[in-house]
Design a protein around this motif. Structure first.
Motif, short mmCIF file in Angstrom:
data_model
loop_
_atom_site.label_atom_id
_atom_site.label_comp_id
_atom_site.label_asym_id
_atom_site.label_seq_id
_atom_site.Cartn_x
_atom_site.Cartn_y
_atom_site.Cartn_z
N UNK A 561 0.81 -1.23 0.00
CA UNK A 561 0.00 0.00 0.00
C UNK A 561 0.84 1.27 0.00
N UNK A 562 2.03 1.23 0.59
CA UNK A 562 2.87 2.43 0.64
C UNK A 562 3.66 2.52 -0.65
N UNK A 563 2.99 3.10 -1.67
CA UNK A 563 3.60 3.16 -3.00
C UNK A 563 4.51 4.38 -3.11
N UNK A 564 5.49 4.27 -3.99
CA UNK A 564 6.38 5.39 -4.24
C UNK A 564 7.79 4.92 -4.50
N UNK A 565 8.54 5.78 -5.19
CA UNK A 565 9.91 5.39 -5.55
C UNK A 565 10.88 5.57 -4.40
N UNK A 566 10.61 6.54 -3.54
CA UNK A 566 11.58 6.89 -2.50
C UNK A 566 11.23 6.27 -1.15
N UNK A 567 10.77 5.04 -1.16
CA UNK A 567 10.40 4.37 0.09
C UNK A 567 11.27 3.13 0.28
N UNK A 568 11.85 3.02 1.47
CA UNK A 568 12.66 1.83 1.79
C UNK A 568 12.12 1.20 3.07
N UNK A 569 12.37 -0.09 3.20
CA UNK A 569 11.84 -0.85 4.33
C UNK A 569 12.96 -1.71 4.93
N UNK A 570 12.86 -1.92 6.24
CA UNK A 570 13.78 -2.82 6.93
C UNK A 570 13.05 -3.55 8.03
N UNK A 571 13.63 -4.66 8.52
CA UNK A 571 12.99 -5.44 9.59
C UNK A 571 14.03 -5.74 10.67
N UNK A 572 13.63 -5.50 11.92
CA UNK A 572 14.48 -5.77 13.08
C UNK A 572 13.66 -6.61 14.05
N UNK A 573 14.17 -7.80 14.41
CA UNK A 573 13.47 -8.65 15.37
C UNK A 573 14.08 -8.44 16.75
N UNK A 582 16.37 -7.63 7.94
CA UNK A 582 16.55 -7.03 6.63
C UNK A 582 16.99 -5.59 6.79
N UNK A 583 18.12 -5.25 6.16
CA UNK A 583 18.55 -3.85 6.16
C UNK A 583 17.60 -3.06 5.27
#
Length: 724
Positions: A561-573, A582-583
């Motif tokens: 849903x969070x569309x866009x070119x300048x969006x990055x995601x990471x995961x920290x448990x 995930x960096x």
């Protein structure tokens, strides 16, 4: 001593009334000529004198080119409505002259001063027209108690003498320049409830006159060859004549017309009632279409209407009552004087309490439109005195803002207050606003009235909210209240977060060229702010099973849903230890694959490792907007320093924290670590996907910053009902 008056400020005629304390009933105040109504006509004389009322009407009927009429139709337009000797006069200025004349005449007749006035306006008047009416009254030296809708005023007057509990009244108000249709119901405790109102503020008796003028011009040309449209004096004289012809046709089947045509001589013809009705049937049909529309939108039909009340001088045309009876099966009422009913109702309102208009408050109460309630119509009675009656009115127009659609491609009309809400009514909404140091922090809001596409609506001024204080740790929350007061006027207030003081708001005119609001938004003008989202997920043992499964599905939905070119995601448990999953990456396939690897028990079974220092380290070299979304299902323990302390360090480094809890999580703790305490959520796992989706939409809307009107959001949009 002083008095309060009700004023029917009409297109063709105006009237003044007072509430007689002796009889406990309203009565008309006759003008200096002994007439119950005063023509809304202004005459500019060659010697500089300005004549208003009866004498000016006589001059108009004789074709005097210095006469001005029907200026009510130009209310709200700052452009000159009429020119005389090179000077322009707006409709507001002309109305001020008329109101001043009515005020002075009334004070002379009553031998008393006027304390304040209730002034009537068409129910379908927009904010600008209402504000212009208020401005005109102030220029005339009148203190305005309130504005009241004309159909509502007429119903007040009718209800005093003909009260029938549960009766449904359709007020058909056809004046000289405007048309309104309003549905009302007489409730218990002597209350009149407005159910719905509609109208056309540029349809009235003058259009019937215009149709007749156009017909006669064509007839004269076809039979004499003379084009009289360019002769101002003849056209003025013809305009005065057709009003008399129209009135004569209410009593006779035909009227003989004799006109002195320039360059021709005396021209004679006959107009029959049938001719006139054929010429104007389409106009009458427009009014009936609105009547049937208001019934349909109220989920009613003609047989549920008990009374049709005719208001406005133009309802004296026999075709009106004849056509209404044909389509409705009801014979319209004749118990009220259509010229006087509105002024008499306004006089009643002078002694009734004004519904309270409250300032911005923290609490919210839900409000819904008044709806028709079927019930046995009781026997008619007269109220002992008019002060016993109460009215609950509505506003005709929806209120909205110009916003950018979710995709950022077009402007849209975002509805805030629907039409036909009981007034006063207010709606408070919140939105995130990013402030900057050493920069003017302001928000522009374009308000409009109507539900159609933007360019088909009435666009009000631009409201500029200023004085917003810069906040270092993330966005500030601006709470804006939009409202209609008891007079149907629009108000805007704004406060920052929990501040108790209103932010300054200035009104600025909109650009002359507003065509851009109807066109696609050039994509090169919209730049999306760089956004980095780090999912901080509790992977302790208690997350096993459906909880971790719902968490993974929610993350994937969020990324989609969070569309866009300048969006990055990471995961920290985090659990007993911290595990980077995930960096930060813009590769959506990669983040989805990493999401699949999440499982309970990663890093241990407990929840004793503080994730915030690790999250801060991930964001160290990241530019743009930085967001942590924490998902946890229980208490954190054994951490030193407290996670609330490390969370504050993140906030000071302009990292936003959104905390979501399920299971045995502590809401108070979630609020402490969140950037905005009221946005912390404690929900069940089945609500995870919806909550993540709402957050994604909010981030998307607030991250498209350049060339865009700020888009508002609220976790819960609420309606405030204002009690008496």
């Amino acid at each position: 001593m002083s008095v309060k008056i009700g004023i029917d400020l009409g297109t063709t005629f105006s009237a003044v009334a007072i509430y007689d304390k002796t009889t406990q009933m309203p009565k008309i105040v006759k003008n200096q000529y002994g007439n119950h109504i005063t023509p809304s006509v202004i005459q500019f004389c060659d010697d500089g004198e300005i004549i208003i009322g009866d004498e000016a009407k006589e001059a108009f009927d004789e074709g005097d080119v210095g006469c001005v009429t029907a200026f009510k139709r130009g209310m709200g337009d700052n452009q000159p409505y009429a020119f005389y000797k090179g000077k322009g006069y707006s409709a507001e200025e002309l109305s001020a002259m008329l109101l001043k004349a009515l005020k002075e005449d009334t004070e002379k007749i009553l031998n008393d001063t006027i304390e304040e006035a209730v002034i009537t306006v068409p129910a379908y008047f927009f904010h600008k027209e209402r504000q212009a009416t208020l401005n005109a009254a102030k220029k005339a030296g009148l203190k305005v108690r309130m504005l009241i809708n004309e159909p509502t005023a007429a119903a007040l007057n009718y209800g005093v003498n003909h009260w029938r509990e549960n009766a449904v009244i359709m007020v058909y108000d056809l004046g000289g320049g405007t048309f309104d249709v309003t549905l009302l119901q007489m409730g218990n405790h002597n209350e009149i409830h407005c159910l719905k109102t509609m109208g056309n503020h540029i349809l009235g008796g003058k259009d019937w006159d215009r149709a007749l003028v156009h017909y006669l011009i064509q007839l004269i040309y076809s039979e004499t060859g003379e084009d009289v449209k360019k002769d101002n004096q003849f056209m003025n004289e013809l305009s005065g004549n057709v009003e008399k012809i129209k009135k004569d046709l209410t009593k006779a089947k035909q009227v003989k017309i004799k006109l002195r045509v320039p360059h021709y001589g005396i021209y004679e013809t006959i107009i029959t009632v049938e001719d006139f009705e054929n010429l104007t049937h389409s106009l009458l049909d427009q009014t009936v279409t609105l009547c049937e529309t208001i019934l349909k939108e109220s989920q009613m039909d003609w047989h549920q209407v008990t009374d049709i009340l005719l208001v406005g001088g133009s309802t004296r045309m026999p075709q009106v009552s004849k056509y209404l009876e044909k389509v409705s099966g009801h014979r319209p009422l004749t118990q009220v004087n259509p010229d006087e009913a509105v002024a008499l109702g306004a006089a009643i309102q002078t002694i009734l309490p004004i519904p309270k208009y409250e300032k911005l408050q923290a609490g919210e109460l839900k409000s819904t439109p008044t709806r028709f309630k079927a019930g046995l119509v009781k026997k008619e009675q007269s109220l002992t005195h008019a002060s016993a009656i109460r009215v609950k009115d509505v506003q005709a127009h929806a209120l909205g803002i110009i916003a950018v659609n979710a995709e950022g491609t077009h402007y849209e009309n975002q509805n805030i207050i629907p039409a036909n809400q009981e007034i006063p009514v207010k709606c408070a909404k919140k939105f995130q606003y990013y402030t900057y140091p050493n920069r003017k922090n302001e928000v522009d809001i374009y308000l409009l009235q109507g539900t159609k596409p933007i360019l088909e609506c009435e666009i009000l001024n631009k409201y500029v909210i200023s004085g917003i204080k810069h906040k270092e740790d993330g966005p500030t929350i601006i709470r804006i209240q939009y409202s209609y007061d008891a007079s149907g006027l629009v108000h805007v207030q704004a406060r920052q977060e929990d501040d108790q003081y209103d932010l300054p708001i200035r009104e600025e005119p909109i650009d002359k060229d507003i065509s851009r609001f109807g066109q696609p938004i050039p994509q090169e003008k919209i730049t999306q702010e760089k956004v980095s989202v780090l999912f901080v997920i509790d992977t302790s043992g208690s997350m096993a099973g459906s909880r971790i499964d719902e968490a993974k599905l929610s993350i994937k939905d969020f990324v989609h849903k969070l569309k866009g070119k300048n969006v990055s995601f990471g995961i920290l448990a985090f659990s007993s230890s911290i595990t980077p999953i995930q960096s930060l990456t813009e590769n959506r396939h990669k983040i989805n694959k990493s999401t699949d690897s999440l499982d309970s028990g990663i890093g241990g079974c407990g929840t004793s490792a503080d994730p915030f220092p690790a999250a801060q380290k991930i964001f160290e070299s990241v530019k743009g907007r930085k967001i942590i979304i924490v998902l946890t299902d229980g208490d954190w323990y054994g951490m030193e320093p407290e996670p609330t302390v490390t969370a504050e360090i993140c906030k000071k480094n302009q990292i936003e924290i959104i905390a979501i809890g399920i299971g045995e999580s502590n809401l108070e703790f979630l609020r402490k670590i969140s950037s905005i305490s009221e946005k912390a959520l404690k929900i069940n796992e089945k609500q995870l996907r919806q909550s993540f989706g709402n957050i994604a939409q909010t981030i998307h809307d607030s991250s498209h910053t350049k060339g865009k009107i700020n888009r508002e959001y609220s976790s819960v949009d609420t309606w405030d009902a204002v009690d008496e």
